[in-house]
Design a protein around this motif. Structure first.
Motif, PDB file in Angstrom:
ATOM      1  N   PHE A  62       0.856  -1.168   0.000  1.00  0.00           N
ATOM      2  CA  PHE A  62       0.000   0.000   0.000  1.00  0.00           C
ATOM      3  C   PHE A  62       0.901   1.229   0.000  1.00  0.00           C
ATOM      4  O   PHE A  62       2.099   1.130   0.262  1.00  0.00           O
ATOM      5  N   ARG A  63       0.316   2.379  -0.275  1.00  0.00           N
ATOM      6  CA  ARG A  63       1.106   3.610  -0.222  1.00  0.00           C
ATOM      7  C   ARG A  63       0.238   4.758   0.258  1.00  0.00           C
ATOM      8  O   ARG A  63      -0.981   4.737   0.126  1.00  0.00           O
ATOM      9  N   GLN A  64       0.918   5.749   0.815  1.00  0.00           N
ATOM     10  CA  GLN A  64       0.221   6.942   1.270  1.00  0.00           C
ATOM     11  C   GLN A  64       1.047   8.166   0.921  1.00  0.00           C
ATOM     12  O   GLN A  64       2.184   8.303   1.381  1.00  0.00           O
ATOM     13  N   GLU A  89      -5.203   9.680   1.478  1.00  0.00           N
ATOM     14  CA  GLU A  89      -5.449   8.453   2.221  1.00  0.00           C
ATOM     15  C   GLU A  89      -4.556   7.333   1.684  1.00  0.00           C
ATOM     16  O   GLU A  89      -4.123   7.352   0.532  1.00  0.00           O
ATOM     17  N   ARG A  90      -4.338   6.373   2.536  1.00  0.00           N
ATOM     18  CA  ARG A  90      -3.573   5.201   2.116  1.00  0.00           C
ATOM     19  C   ARG A  90      -4.342   4.455   1.033  1.00  0.00           C
ATOM     20  O   ARG A  90      -5.568   4.305   1.122  1.00  0.00           O
ATOM     21  N   GLU A  91      -3.623   3.984   0.020  1.00  0.00           N
ATOM     22  CA  GLU A  91      -4.283   3.299  -1.084  1.00  0.00           C
ATOM     23  C   GLU A  91      -3.580   1.989  -1.401  1.00  0.00           C
ATOM     24  O   GLU A  91      -2.373   1.833  -1.182  1.00  0.00           O
ATOM     25  N   ALA A 137       5.422   8.544  -2.381  1.00  0.00           N
ATOM     26  CA  ALA A 137       4.597   8.184  -1.222  1.00  0.00           C
ATOM     27  C   ALA A 137       5.446   7.373  -0.247  1.00  0.00           C
ATOM     28  O   ALA A 137       6.560   6.948  -0.589  1.00  0.00           O
ATOM     29  N   VAL A 138       4.881   7.137   0.922  1.00  0.00           N
ATOM     30  CA  VAL A 138       5.430   6.131   1.825  1.00  0.00           C
ATOM     31  C   VAL A 138       4.771   4.813   1.454  1.00  0.00           C
ATOM     32  O   VAL A 138       3.540   4.732   1.383  1.00  0.00           O
TER      33      VAL A 138
END
Length: 119
Positions: free
Chosen positions: A37-39, A44-46, A92-93
């Motif tokens: 996942f990434r944010q 929002e995290r996706e 993103a993270v």
């Protein structure tokens, strides 16, 4: 209990590549479906990608399909995310996550690794 540790993030130019790794501590790693996942800042995290416990049935978010590849090595308790043709919007993270194969949600998360794509 599963502990997840991501690595491999960094700064890369657009169109470049990175490979993220996720090391899992679970003794029964092969019982877990795994996901990335990434944010991004302010978002929002996706979902990015997921792979079944056997390594089959990979699936991807539409925004990364054809550019990212998820894989796993159950003998090494590792999950990977190969990211090619990176875009600034991929910044993103990135988080690794695990769920027991019968669970409806991801129960375990890593601390994340920063990916920054410069234009």
């Amino acid at each position: 209990q599963v502990q997840l540790v991501e690595s491999g993030g960094g700064l890369v130019q657009a169109a470049g590549s990175l490979r993220l790794s996720c090391a899992a501590s679970a003794r029964t790693f092969s019982r877990y479906d795994m996901g990335w996942f990434r944010q991004a800042p302010g978002k929002e995290r996706e979902f990015v990608a997921a792979i079944s416990r056997s390594g089959g049935s990979p699936n991807y978010a539409g925004s990364v399909e054809g550019r990212f590849t998820i894989s796993r090595d159950n003998a090494k308790n590792m999950v990977y995310l190969q990211m090619n043709s990176l875009k600034p919007e991929d910044t993103a993270v990135y988080y690794c996550a695990a769920r027991m194969f019968f669970s409806p949600k991801y129960d375990y998360w890593g601390q994340g690794t920063q990916v920054t794509v410069s234009s």
